[in-house]
Design a protein around this motif. Sequence first.
Motif, PDB file in Angstrom:
ATOM      1  N   PRO A  27       6.079  17.498 -12.953  1.00 48.13           N
ATOM      2  CA  PRO A  27       5.303  18.644 -12.442  1.00 48.13           C
ATOM      3  C   PRO A  27       6.028  19.970 -12.636  1.00 48.13           C
ATOM      4  N   MET A  28       7.342  19.961 -12.529  1.00 48.65           N
ATOM      5  CA  MET A  28       8.066  21.217 -12.666  1.00 48.65           C
ATOM      6  C   MET A  28       8.185  21.650 -14.133  1.00 48.65           C
ATOM      7  N   LEU A  29       7.702  20.780 -15.038  1.00 50.76           N
ATOM      8  CA  LEU A  29       7.612  21.160 -16.451  1.00 50.76           C
ATOM      9  C   LEU A  29       6.205  21.644 -16.790  1.00 50.76           C
ATOM     10  N   GLY A  30       5.314  21.605 -15.810  1.00 47.08           N
ATOM     11  CA  GLY A  30       3.931  21.991 -16.068  1.00 47.08           C
ATOM     12  C   GLY A  30       3.042  20.796 -16.346  1.00 47.08           C
ATOM     13  N   LEU A  31       3.569  19.602 -16.149  1.00 50.16           N
ATOM     14  CA  LEU A  31       2.775  18.389 -16.350  1.00 50.16           C
ATOM     15  C   LEU A  31       2.505  17.779 -14.978  1.00 50.16           C
ATOM     16  N   GLU A  32       1.404  18.172 -14.408  1.00 53.69           N
ATOM     17  CA  GLU A  32       1.091  17.766 -13.043  1.00 53.69           C
ATOM     18  C   GLU A  32       0.833  16.267 -12.981  1.00 53.69           C
ATOM     19  N   VAL A  33       1.484  15.591 -12.039  1.00 51.02           N
ATOM     20  CA  VAL A  33       1.292  14.144 -11.879  1.00 51.02           C
ATOM     21  C   VAL A  33       0.243  13.932 -10.800  1.00 51.02           C
ATOM     22  N   GLU A  34      -0.898  13.382 -11.182  1.00 50.61           N
ATOM     23  CA  GLU A  34      -1.984  13.220 -10.220  1.00 50.61           C
ATOM     24  C   GLU A  34      -1.867  11.931  -9.425  1.00 50.61           C
ATOM     25  N   SER A  35      -1.315  10.891 -10.046  1.00 43.83           N
ATOM     26  CA  SER A  35      -1.125   9.653  -9.290  1.00 43.83           C
ATOM     27  C   SER A  35      -0.012   8.841  -9.941  1.00 43.83           C
ATOM     28  N   VAL A  36       0.596   8.001  -9.135  1.00 44.65           N
ATOM     29  CA  VAL A  36       1.626   7.081  -9.612  1.00 44.65           C
ATOM     30  C   VAL A  36       1.202   5.689  -9.163  1.00 44.65           C
ATOM     31  N   THR A  37       0.965   4.787 -10.102  1.00 42.60           N
ATOM     32  CA  THR A  37       0.501   3.453  -9.720  1.00 42.60           C
ATOM     33  C   THR A  37       1.348   2.396 -10.410  1.00 42.60           C
ATOM     34  N   THR A  38       1.344   1.192  -9.817  1.00 41.41           N
ATOM     35  CA  THR A  38       2.072   0.074 -10.409  1.00 41.41           C
ATOM     36  C   THR A  38       1.127  -0.657 -11.353  1.00 41.41           C
ATOM     37  N   PHE A  39       1.606  -0.954 -12.536  1.00 46.73           N
ATOM     38  CA  PHE A  39       0.813  -1.715 -13.484  1.00 46.73           C
ATOM     39  C   PHE A  39       1.532  -3.035 -13.712  1.00 46.73           C
ATOM     40  N   GLY A  40       0.804  -4.144 -13.506  1.00 50.53           N
ATOM     41  CA  GLY A  40       1.445  -5.448 -13.635  1.00 50.53           C
ATOM     42  C   GLY A  40       1.841  -5.956 -12.267  1.00 50.53           C
ATOM     43  N   LEU A  41       2.634  -6.995 -12.270  1.00 47.94           N
ATOM     44  CA  LEU A  41       2.966  -7.671 -11.031  1.00 47.94           C
ATOM     45  C   LEU A  41       4.156  -6.997 -10.352  1.00 47.94           C
ATOM     46  N   ALA A  42       3.925  -6.542  -9.103  1.00 50.32           N
ATOM     47  CA  ALA A  42       5.013  -5.947  -8.332  1.00 50.32           C
ATOM     48  C   ALA A  42       6.032  -7.040  -8.004  1.00 50.32           C
ATOM     49  N   PRO A  43       7.275  -6.683  -7.677  1.00 48.65           N
ATOM     50  CA  PRO A  43       8.259  -7.718  -7.333  1.00 48.65           C
ATOM     51  C   PRO A  43       7.805  -8.504  -6.093  1.00 48.65           C
ATOM     52  N   LEU A  44       7.575  -9.806  -6.277  1.00 46.03           N
ATOM     53  CA  LEU A  44       7.104 -10.665  -5.188  1.00 46.03           C
ATOM     54  C   LEU A  44       7.904 -11.976  -5.258  1.00 46.03           C
ATOM     55  N   PRO A  45       9.173 -11.970  -4.764  1.00 45.75           N
ATOM     56  CA  PRO A  45      10.052 -13.133  -4.947  1.00 45.75           C
ATOM     57  C   PRO A  45       9.511 -14.398  -4.280  1.00 45.75           C
ATOM     58  N   LEU A  46       8.682 -14.254  -3.260  1.00 47.10           N
ATOM     59  CA  LEU A  46       8.208 -15.441  -2.535  1.00 47.10           C
ATOM     60  C   LEU A  46       6.857 -15.937  -3.048  1.00 47.10           C
ATOM     61  N   VAL A  47       6.399 -15.376  -4.170  1.00 49.46           N
ATOM     62  CA  VAL A  47       5.189 -15.914  -4.782  1.00 49.46           C
ATOM     63  C   VAL A  47       5.640 -16.789  -5.963  1.00 49.46           C
ATOM     64  N   VAL A  48       5.326 -18.081  -5.857  1.00 47.94           N
ATOM     65  CA  VAL A  48       5.830 -19.046  -6.844  1.00 47.94           C
ATOM     66  C   VAL A  48       4.680 -19.908  -7.361  1.00 47.94           C
ATOM     67  N   VAL A  49       4.971 -20.649  -8.433  1.00 45.02           N
ATOM     68  CA  VAL A  49       3.959 -21.532  -8.998  1.00 45.02           C
ATOM     69  C   VAL A  49       3.892 -22.813  -8.161  1.00 45.02           C
ATOM     70  N   GLY A  50       2.670 -23.196  -7.762  1.00 44.54           N
ATOM     71  CA  GLY A  50       2.466 -24.436  -7.025  1.00 44.54           C
ATOM     72  C   GLY A  50       1.350 -25.243  -7.666  1.00 44.54           C
ATOM     73  N   GLU A  51       1.323 -26.533  -7.302  1.00 47.66           N
ATOM     74  CA  GLU A  51       0.255 -27.374  -7.850  1.00 47.66           C
ATOM     75  C   GLU A  51      -0.582 -27.912  -6.702  1.00 47.66           C
ATOM     76  N   ILE A  52      -1.898 -27.880  -6.879  1.00 43.56           N
ATOM     77  CA  ILE A  52      -2.783 -28.428  -5.859  1.00 43.56           C
ATOM     78  C   ILE A  52      -2.880 -29.928  -6.119  1.00 43.56           C
ATOM     79  N   LYS A  53      -2.220 -30.688  -5.227  1.00 46.90           N
ATOM     80  CA  LYS A  53      -2.182 -32.141  -5.417  1.00 46.90           C
ATOM     81  C   LYS A  53      -3.542 -32.739  -5.063  1.00 46.90           C
ATOM     82  N   SER A  54      -4.087 -32.326  -3.952  1.00 47.71           N
ATOM     83  CA  SER A  54      -5.388 -32.843  -3.517  1.00 47.71           C
ATOM     84  C   SER A  54      -5.988 -31.842  -2.543  1.00 47.71           C
ATOM     85  N   PHE A  55      -7.268 -31.966  -2.268  1.00 50.22           N
ATOM     86  CA  PHE A  55      -7.862 -31.078  -1.264  1.00 50.22           C
ATOM     87  C   PHE A  55      -9.066 -31.749  -0.612  1.00 50.22           C
TER      88      PHE A  55
END
Lengths: 811, 346
Positions: A27-55
């Motif tokens: 912004p101080m260069l004249g390039l106004e930043v209108e929004s800052v967003t995360t693209f892709g998967l945010a760091p989520l260490p407790l989200v892991v791959v699991g298998e559904i054995k039965s339901f």
Amino acid sequence: MKVSFQALSRHLDLAGVTADRVAEVLPMLGLEVESVTTFGLAPLPLVVVGEIKSFDKHPKADRLSVCQVDVGDGAIRQIVCGAKNFKAGDRVPVALPGTVMPGGFAISVSKLRDVDSAGMMCSSEELGLGKGEDGLLILTPRQPALGTPLNALFGAPDTVLEISVTPNRGDCLGIRGVARDLAAALGLTLKPLAVKTAAGFASAPSAADAVKFVRSSSEFCPYYTLRTLKNVKVGPSPEWLRRDLEAAGLRPINNVVDITNWVLLELGQPLHAFDAKKVSEGIEARPAREGEEIVLLDGKKVKLETGVCVIADAQRPLVVAGVMGGVDSGVTESTTEVLLEAAWFRPGEIRRVARRIGVSTDSSHRFARDVDPAGVELASRLATDLLIELAGAQVAGPAVAVGKPPRADVTIELPAGYVAAKLGTPIADADVNAAFARLGFTVKPSAAGFSVLVPSFRSDVTRPIDLVEEFIRIHGTDKVPAGRPIAPLPGDEDALTSVFTREISARLVGAGFTECCHYSLRDAAELERTLGADKAALVAMDNPLTAEQTHLRASLVPGLAGALALNLSVHADPHGLFEVGTVFRPQADGTVREFISVAFAIVAEPVTRSWKSREAFDALRAKRFLQDAAALAGVASVRLSFAAATGGLWQADHAATLVDRGRAAEGACGVLDLRWTRSLGLKSSVIAGEVCFPRSAFAEARKIPRFEAFSSFPPVTKDVAVIVPLDIAAAEVESRVRQGASKAAGKEFALESVNCFDVFTGPGLPEGHRSLAFEIRWRHAARTLTDEETNQALGVVIATLEKGAGWTVRR
Amino acid sequence: MQQQLAQLVAAATQEASAVATRAELEAFKARVVGPNGSLTQVMKGMATLSKEERPVVGKLINEAKKSVEELLAVLLVKVENAEIAAALGASVDPTLPSPDAPAGSLHPLSRTRERILASFRKLGFVVADGPEVETEWHCFDALNTPADHPARDMQDTLYMPKAFRSADAPRKADEAILLRTHTSSVQVRTMLSRKPPFRIVAPGRCFRRDAVDATHSANFHQVEGLWIDRNVTLADLRGVLDFFVKETFGADAEIRLRPSFFPFTEPSFEMDLRSPNLGRLSNRWLEIMGCGLVDPKVLELCGLDPNEWSGLAFGLGLERIAMLVHGIDDIRHFYNNDTRFLRQFA
């Protein structure tokens, strides 16, 4: 313009620089930043791959399932889930207790309708990966190992900065342009761009090319290049390319189109790819011929304006140059030969044409902001590299170029000390030159100071003053101190319109009126009521946005009447309301003139009950307000005349119009048309007044009044009453009294005042007549008047009055 | 004699209690101290007394006379009080409410405008104005924004029909007539009509083809500033704006100039404001106005030699400032004219 941190990192070594820092610096260069967003998967260490054995079905809720899930830690977890799109054996993301989801939701061990649930299985949307298919994100096809953190599967997230690029900075409509500014600000070096395809052009197609000719005959296309690429295999783009486009908000289509889009994002140079098989003989940038039409990519059929630049083959227009391609020459799944266009079009014309057709594309947006002519070739070469690499294309030979780059680098002669002088603070020229070097400008000493060579990608920097802006962007505005103390300039005064507005507003506020502010744009019905249908048409706008705001206001009164109604409807006592503002009135000569208008309105019957009643506001009190306002504007009361108002906003027989002999004021006052105000929901009648002054009435400075001596001798007063027919206006009688009384005074003494003190109709007077009584006051400058003189004078007045037909002086 | 005098005074005292009007007072006075009054008669009898009796009797008469005069003074006050009561009517209960309407109030936009103008007046800026319906030349071309300049996309404009002729803004050629999109057109009119140096502020109404919502309005107000002089610098701009912001938002408000773009200034900036006293908007950088040094091209187009003259210019939104100063959350309040809103800022 969406720029991701990873994209910037391709051009700069951003080690140690956070995305937050970038968002602060831009912004101080004249390039106004209108929004800052995360693209892709945010760091989520407790989200892991699991298998559904039965339901199983949830015992108490039809829509929920109770799943037994293995995340590879030796235990089977029970998780309640609402999705339907899975089967036993599917691998899915599992958020273990302790996870805070991207939306802020915390996962814990809980019960769902009395059934234990130890985590959550996630959808694409819940993970912040965008809207995928309904239900869980099924990872089975990827065959991930149980317990793998999802981040290991998806890679690091990226940060996307949405930048608002001002119209002068076409260079920042490409990622490399933004990176270049960022490098200058942070003192980093822009990485060189590695391009394999050889530079250089042929001036005409060879036998190996897919076209027989490449031409430009349009003044709007001074520079056009076209390259033939053979054996192209159209197919989906690789993951990285799709990701880059998605991060920038574009939808991947196929590798050829995606490559042209990727280069556009990267360098800011739009490209166009034709299916060579659909092009007849050759390509020409030429003016559209009369009657030509084109169906654009978006399906819209456009009749081309004669002379606009089109890219055509031997038979028909294929593209509205720089704006949008047609449907029947684009690249499709079956394309095998591609013609790659890279060109430069006149910015103003592209903007004009895009607006006229009513489209704005990534291409037209950039061409309208003057792309870098030197970047045309670079973009063509970079795209060719990628077409070879990702689509197996083969290059037949050099690209064909017609015309030449319309602009080159610019040398600006910068006088020594110029930048410091404009900043108003001492700055060493060496510091100035260092900043320019960081921006990629080349500085050399010259006779007057410095020669600054500005590359062609900065079309906005052509003058010394432009270099001042470049310097301050890099140097930082916070380093410029506040300037010298300022002394006022003597004899300079506010515009009289402003003085008048302030003074009249203060007076009306003092008299109990509250100021309003209404829209200047009104509907047709209001203007027809105010001006009549014919004149209303003269203040109608050409391109109104809504049906309620189609005309310029000609009076402030309708707004005020509406405000009275609104306030009464919400049980707020408005008392009196007023407004001061501009109104627009058609004039006899066919022009429309702006007037400074002062208007007020008040309901005649008091709204709030009181223990003691006051005399109601009436038309003649409104008249006094108008006279006072006119006097304040420099229009003396004696110049004003009032006559009965007819129609429009005003109630016949209960309102007056005001006319100024000097045409410096006009207006009206009295009761507003009762049917109209009742239709607004106002039960009581409304008293209003409006007086308007043309701007020219305030053009001349007010004269400073000069003292006039007055007599120290007593006046003589005489009364005269005259019976006149009812249709004779009081002003006419008064004027006759004045006439006689001045004549009687002659040069010997002076008429001081004539004052109407009684108006009487009723018994004792002839039918259809009334009596008006006036007090006349004469005075002599140097002595007391004698009885004889004043009696004689009164005689003259009486004689004058009795000349009126049907006028009788009462004796 | 002593007894006679005592009787006389007693009779007068008794008679006095009946006196209520000025006429009765005059009659009573005549009866006692008039030429034939009772006391006067006694005084006349002094002549017949002996030398020895005179001082004694004289003393008694003086005492009686003094009593009568005191009596008359009391009566005069009584009569005057009665007269005043008759002239003024019943007494006033000062605790009753006044039946008259209270003073009105200025619109919050006017109030804000006057406050802003007052602070710029301290710096020697005077108010200028210009027409609301303008020529395209004054609104755009003269401000270095020719047709098909992408800066024209920054705002959507309301136009008058081709047949429209303005008495206040006559066409130079066949340019369009429009509703001014900014007060910057007053810069042009001022440069064309005045000789520098000067400093002006131009408050006024502007129009854009915008749908109305909580932050947009089909018409709105700006205050434009222009200072043309020799050697006007960026430091001057900072000085002027810093002063204005501290006047309007308090001494602990700070500003920053963020590079931006306007066709009519070079360099151009957005001025951001940060203040601890703006409620939920406190301590954040808020965009307040556009500003910069007047582009040499604009000076040239307006007939000033850019080698001799330079300038600074700024333009701010009145609604925006009023909303910040008063904590107003919806721009439509300004145009609804509900007095429950209007009177809050008196």
